[in-house]
Scaffold this motif. Structure first.
Motif, PDB file in Angstrom:
ATOM      1  N   VAL A  50     -35.007  28.314  -7.523  1.00  0.00           N
ATOM      2  CA  VAL A  50     -35.844  29.487  -7.300  1.00  0.00           C
ATOM      3  C   VAL A  50     -35.036  30.780  -7.438  1.00  0.00           C
ATOM      4  O   VAL A  50     -35.581  31.874  -7.423  1.00  0.00           O
ATOM      5  CB  VAL A  50     -36.519  29.400  -5.906  1.00  0.00           C
ATOM      6  CG1 VAL A  50     -37.501  30.533  -5.675  1.00  0.00           C
ATOM      7  CG2 VAL A  50     -37.259  28.077  -5.763  1.00  0.00           C
ATOM      8  N   GLU A  51     -33.713  30.641  -7.582  1.00  0.00           N
ATOM      9  CA  GLU A  51     -32.798  31.775  -7.764  1.00  0.00           C
ATOM     10  C   GLU A  51     -32.851  32.741  -6.576  1.00  0.00           C
ATOM     11  O   GLU A  51     -33.133  33.935  -6.728  1.00  0.00           O
ATOM     12  CB  GLU A  51     -33.114  32.505  -9.079  1.00  0.00           C
ATOM     13  CG  GLU A  51     -32.930  31.611 -10.306  1.00  0.00           C
ATOM     14  CD  GLU A  51     -33.300  32.332 -11.602  1.00  0.00           C
ATOM     15  OE1 GLU A  51     -34.007  33.362 -11.528  1.00  0.00           O
ATOM     16  OE2 GLU A  51     -32.896  31.875 -12.670  1.00  0.00           O
ATOM     17  N   THR A  52     -32.584  32.203  -5.388  1.00  0.00           N
ATOM     18  CA  THR A  52     -32.496  33.044  -4.197  1.00  0.00           C
ATOM     19  C   THR A  52     -31.048  33.060  -3.695  1.00  0.00           C
ATOM     20  O   THR A  52     -30.329  32.069  -3.840  1.00  0.00           O
ATOM     21  CB  THR A  52     -33.406  32.523  -3.066  1.00  0.00           C
ATOM     22  OG1 THR A  52     -33.026  31.193  -2.716  1.00  0.00           O
ATOM     23  CG2 THR A  52     -34.862  32.541  -3.485  1.00  0.00           C
ATOM     24  N   PRO A  53     -30.607  34.144  -3.085  1.00  0.00           N
ATOM     25  CA  PRO A  53     -29.224  34.242  -2.608  1.00  0.00           C
ATOM     26  C   PRO A  53     -28.991  33.598  -1.244  1.00  0.00           C
ATOM     27  O   PRO A  53     -27.855  33.490  -0.801  1.00  0.00           O
ATOM     28  CB  PRO A  53     -28.992  35.755  -2.520  1.00  0.00           C
ATOM     29  CG  PRO A  53     -30.346  36.311  -2.231  1.00  0.00           C
ATOM     30  CD  PRO A  53     -31.322  35.434  -2.957  1.00  0.00           C
ATOM     31  N   PHE A 152     -42.431  35.015  -7.154  1.00  0.00           N
ATOM     32  CA  PHE A 152     -41.776  33.739  -7.443  1.00  0.00           C
ATOM     33  C   PHE A 152     -42.536  33.000  -8.536  1.00  0.00           C
ATOM     34  O   PHE A 152     -43.753  33.146  -8.677  1.00  0.00           O
ATOM     35  CB  PHE A 152     -41.715  32.872  -6.185  1.00  0.00           C
ATOM     36  CG  PHE A 152     -40.842  33.438  -5.094  1.00  0.00           C
ATOM     37  CD1 PHE A 152     -39.472  33.217  -5.084  1.00  0.00           C
ATOM     38  CD2 PHE A 152     -41.390  34.211  -4.080  1.00  0.00           C
ATOM     39  CE1 PHE A 152     -38.664  33.748  -4.094  1.00  0.00           C
ATOM     40  CE2 PHE A 152     -40.597  34.743  -3.075  1.00  0.00           C
ATOM     41  CZ  PHE A 152     -39.225  34.515  -3.086  1.00  0.00           C
ATOM     42  N   ASP A 153     -41.791  32.219  -9.315  1.00  0.00           N
ATOM     43  CA  ASP A 153     -42.375  31.434 -10.388  1.00  0.00           C
ATOM     44  C   ASP A 153     -43.086  30.222  -9.786  1.00  0.00           C
ATOM     45  O   ASP A 153     -42.451  29.242  -9.392  1.00  0.00           O
ATOM     46  CB  ASP A 153     -41.263  30.983 -11.353  1.00  0.00           C
ATOM     47  CG  ASP A 153     -41.815  30.252 -12.561  1.00  0.00           C
ATOM     48  OD1 ASP A 153     -43.027  29.949 -12.574  1.00  0.00           O
ATOM     49  OD2 ASP A 153     -41.028  29.946 -13.479  1.00  0.00           O
ATOM     50  N   HIS A 154     -44.403  30.315  -9.738  1.00  0.00           N
ATOM     51  CA  HIS A 154     -45.177  29.236  -9.121  1.00  0.00           C
ATOM     52  C   HIS A 154     -45.138  27.954  -9.951  1.00  0.00           C
ATOM     53  O   HIS A 154     -45.516  26.889  -9.450  1.00  0.00           O
ATOM     54  CB  HIS A 154     -46.615  29.696  -8.891  1.00  0.00           C
ATOM     55  CG  HIS A 154     -46.736  30.719  -7.799  1.00  0.00           C
ATOM     56  ND1 HIS A 154     -47.778  30.750  -6.905  1.00  0.00           N
ATOM     57  CD2 HIS A 154     -45.929  31.761  -7.451  1.00  0.00           C
ATOM     58  CE1 HIS A 154     -47.618  31.761  -6.061  1.00  0.00           C
ATOM     59  NE2 HIS A 154     -46.498  32.392  -6.386  1.00  0.00           N
ATOM     60  N   ASP A 155     -44.714  28.050 -11.204  1.00  0.00           N
ATOM     61  CA  ASP A 155     -44.616  26.847 -12.031  1.00  0.00           C
ATOM     62  C   ASP A 155     -43.506  25.914 -11.543  1.00  0.00           C
ATOM     63  O   ASP A 155     -43.460  24.736 -11.903  1.00  0.00           O
ATOM     64  CB  ASP A 155     -44.346  27.221 -13.495  1.00  0.00           C
ATOM     65  CG  ASP A 155     -45.549  27.904 -14.139  1.00  0.00           C
ATOM     66  OD1 ASP A 155     -46.679  27.680 -13.640  1.00  0.00           O
ATOM     67  OD2 ASP A 155     -45.359  28.646 -15.118  1.00  0.00           O
ATOM     68  N   VAL A 157     -43.120  25.081  -8.513  1.00  0.00           N
ATOM     69  CA  VAL A 157     -43.580  24.457  -7.271  1.00  0.00           C
ATOM     70  C   VAL A 157     -43.443  22.940  -7.329  1.00  0.00           C
ATOM     71  O   VAL A 157     -43.055  22.297  -6.351  1.00  0.00           O
ATOM     72  CB  VAL A 157     -45.037  24.867  -6.967  1.00  0.00           C
ATOM     73  CG1 VAL A 157     -45.618  24.001  -5.848  1.00  0.00           C
ATOM     74  CG2 VAL A 157     -45.090  26.328  -6.567  1.00  0.00           C
ATOM     75  N   ASN A 158     -43.756  22.365  -8.466  1.00  0.00           N
ATOM     76  CA  ASN A 158     -43.684  20.904  -8.576  1.00  0.00           C
ATOM     77  C   ASN A 158     -42.265  20.392  -8.345  1.00  0.00           C
ATOM     78  O   ASN A 158     -42.054  19.389  -7.641  1.00  0.00           O
ATOM     79  CB  ASN A 158     -44.178  20.439  -9.952  1.00  0.00           C
ATOM     80  CG  ASN A 158     -45.682  20.564 -10.091  1.00  0.00           C
ATOM     81  OD1 ASN A 158     -46.395  20.554  -9.093  1.00  0.00           O
ATOM     82  ND2 ASN A 158     -46.157  20.691 -11.317  1.00  0.00           N
ATOM     83  N   LEU A 159     -41.267  21.090  -8.908  1.00  0.00           N
ATOM     84  CA  LEU A 159     -39.883  20.687  -8.693  1.00  0.00           C
ATOM     85  C   LEU A 159     -39.479  20.876  -7.235  1.00  0.00           C
ATOM     86  O   LEU A 159     -38.771  20.050  -6.653  1.00  0.00           O
ATOM     87  CB  LEU A 159     -38.948  21.487  -9.609  1.00  0.00           C
ATOM     88  CG  LEU A 159     -38.987  21.117 -11.100  1.00  0.00           C
ATOM     89  CD1 LEU A 159     -38.058  22.028 -11.881  1.00  0.00           C
ATOM     90  CD2 LEU A 159     -38.583  19.661 -11.313  1.00  0.00           C
ATOM     91  N   LEU A 160     -39.952  21.964  -6.615  1.00  0.00           N
ATOM     92  CA  LEU A 160     -39.678  22.182  -5.196  1.00  0.00           C
ATOM     93  C   LEU A 160     -40.302  21.074  -4.347  1.00  0.00           C
ATOM     94  O   LEU A 160     -39.719  20.634  -3.363  1.00  0.00           O
ATOM     95  CB  LEU A 160     -40.230  23.539  -4.755  1.00  0.00           C
ATOM     96  CG  LEU A 160     -39.310  24.748  -4.868  1.00  0.00           C
ATOM     97  CD1 LEU A 160     -40.027  25.993  -4.369  1.00  0.00           C
ATOM     98  CD2 LEU A 160     -38.011  24.548  -4.102  1.00  0.00           C
ATOM     99  N   SER A 161     -41.491  20.643  -4.739  1.00  0.00           N
ATOM    100  CA  SER A 161     -42.163  19.569  -4.004  1.00  0.00           C
ATOM    101  C   SER A 161     -41.365  18.274  -4.062  1.00  0.00           C
ATOM    102  O   SER A 161     -41.264  17.536  -3.076  1.00  0.00           O
ATOM    103  CB  SER A 161     -43.571  19.336  -4.569  1.00  0.00           C
ATOM    104  OG  SER A 161     -44.371  20.479  -4.414  1.00  0.00           O
ATOM    105  N   ILE A 162     -40.768  18.007  -5.243  1.00  0.00           N
ATOM    106  CA  ILE A 162     -39.948  16.801  -5.385  1.00  0.00           C
ATOM    107  C   ILE A 162     -38.692  16.915  -4.522  1.00  0.00           C
ATOM    108  O   ILE A 162     -38.293  15.970  -3.835  1.00  0.00           O
ATOM    109  CB  ILE A 162     -39.589  16.562  -6.864  1.00  0.00           C
ATOM    110  CG1 ILE A 162     -40.858  16.311  -7.683  1.00  0.00           C
ATOM    111  CG2 ILE A 162     -38.628  15.382  -6.996  1.00  0.00           C
ATOM    112  CD1 ILE A 162     -40.633  16.266  -9.178  1.00  0.00           C
TER     113      ILE A 162
END
Length: 355
Positions: A50-53, A152-155, A157-162
């Protein structure tokens, strides 16, 4: 609109990078049962995706409605020193819990329910909150923070869910492993540590005491007339007595002391960095607590409680090695039993119980 080849390549590279991160996280999950190691790996991957610091992972304890910090990056020492906090009614974490899905906050200053003073002081302006659920039960929350307002790039989300699924599985596996380890070193009747763990811990603490030239004391106690108690009231009541003794011992000793059921009706307390005189005070507290506590809680023991005989010995005052120290405290215990019981022995001096 026609998508350019460069954009397609960039998107594909991002997807491949995301999949590679997932593979690395999967490797981490299956390679270790150390919870903090796995959670830190998951946090790093999620922050990169997600590219957060900054970010953190907190475990959720449903019985207390509390969150406990277990992994973090990019946050100040002032922020992370609050290791445990309660779920605030109407707050962000509670909303994540109720929704059960990924939650985006693009600007905290424009979000009415975002009123956490510590997070505001930290300068968090945007964040993603990912619930970590295992078999329908929330076990934690993954927070990804930025210090500027942003979308944030909502696309992704699927990778974050995994990633969240891996994190929840890791938490469950590590919790089960920890529980199994605790059961392996715990006496099931009294809740104290068992004989097997005593041998390991005694050796470890004795070695530490010798290495750092620290005092180390041992208290050994035995229930007086336990066979008569069993014969009079039955073995089930005898088990109740031992269970009660385990609780009384845990309530009485200090947090740094470690208590064991050595076997039968014998118990041992190891007192790291404790001189003989302080160990004697601890032994007297135990003697009084057991006599008073059993009189109060046990039925059928007439007007007085069960008593214990106690031996106390210390390194380096009484012995220079583990075997010698154990043999001395064992002999002192049985000398106390032969000399009238309900007493504490240390070397040649006998402490009479307070009346």
């Amino acid at each position: 609109m026609v998508e350019c080849d460069g954009c397609k390549t960039s998107t594909l590279e991002t997807q491949v990078k995301g999949l590679q991160d997932l593979i690395e996280v999967a490797k981490a999950v299956v390679s270790t049962l150390d919870l903090d190691t796995v959670l830190q790996a998951i946090l790093s991957s999620a922050m990169g995706l997600v590219e957060t610091p900054a970010g953190s992972i907190a475990l959720y304890f449903e019985s207390k409605r509390e969150l406990s910090l277990h992994a973090h990056h990019g946050l100040s020492s002032e922020f992370v020193k609050m290791e445990r906090w309660s779920m605030t009614p109407g707050g962000l974490s509670e909303q994540v819990l109720k929704a059960g899905e990924i939650f985006f906050v693009e600007d905290t200053e424009k979000t009415p329910f975002f009123n956490n003073p510590i997070a505001i002081k930290e300068g968090i302006r945007s964040l993603v909150c990912v619930p970590l659920t295992y078999q329908g039960r929330m076990v934690g929350i993954l927070y990804l923070n930025d210090f500027v307002a942003r979308s944030f790039d909502h696309d992704k989300v699927n990778l974050l869910s995994i990633l969240a699924s891996f994190a929840a599985m890791a938490i469950n596996n590590a919790t089960l492993h920890k529980r199994t380890k605790v059961l392996a070193i715990t006496d099931s009747l009294t809740g104290l540590h068992n004989h097997r763990y005593f041998k390991h811990f005694f050796k470890q603490e004795m070695g530490r005491a010798r290495r750092y030239h620290k005092p180390f004391s041992v208290i050994m106690l035995d229930v007086d007339n336990f066979k008569d108690y069993n014969d009079s009231f039955g073995h089930a009541t005898g088990d109740d007595l031992l269970r009660l003794l385990g609780g009384l011992i845990l309530q009485t000793v200090r947090g740094v002391d470690v208590a064991f059921r050595y076997g039968g009706e014998e118990f041992i307390v190891l007192l790291p960095e404790t001189k003989l005189e302080n160990a004697l005070l601890a032994a007297e507290r135990l003697r009084k607590a057991i006599e008073g506590g059993t009189a109060k809680h046990l039925v059928g023991t007439a007007t007085r409680g069960v008593t214990v005989s106690i031996g106390v010995a210390s390194y380096p005052d009484n012995a220079d090695n583990m075997d010698e120290l154990f043999n001395i405290v064992d002999s002192l215990l049985y000398r106390a039993k032969r000399c009238g019981k309900n007493k504490i022995y240390h070397q040649e001096s006998l402490l009479l119980p307070t009346t």
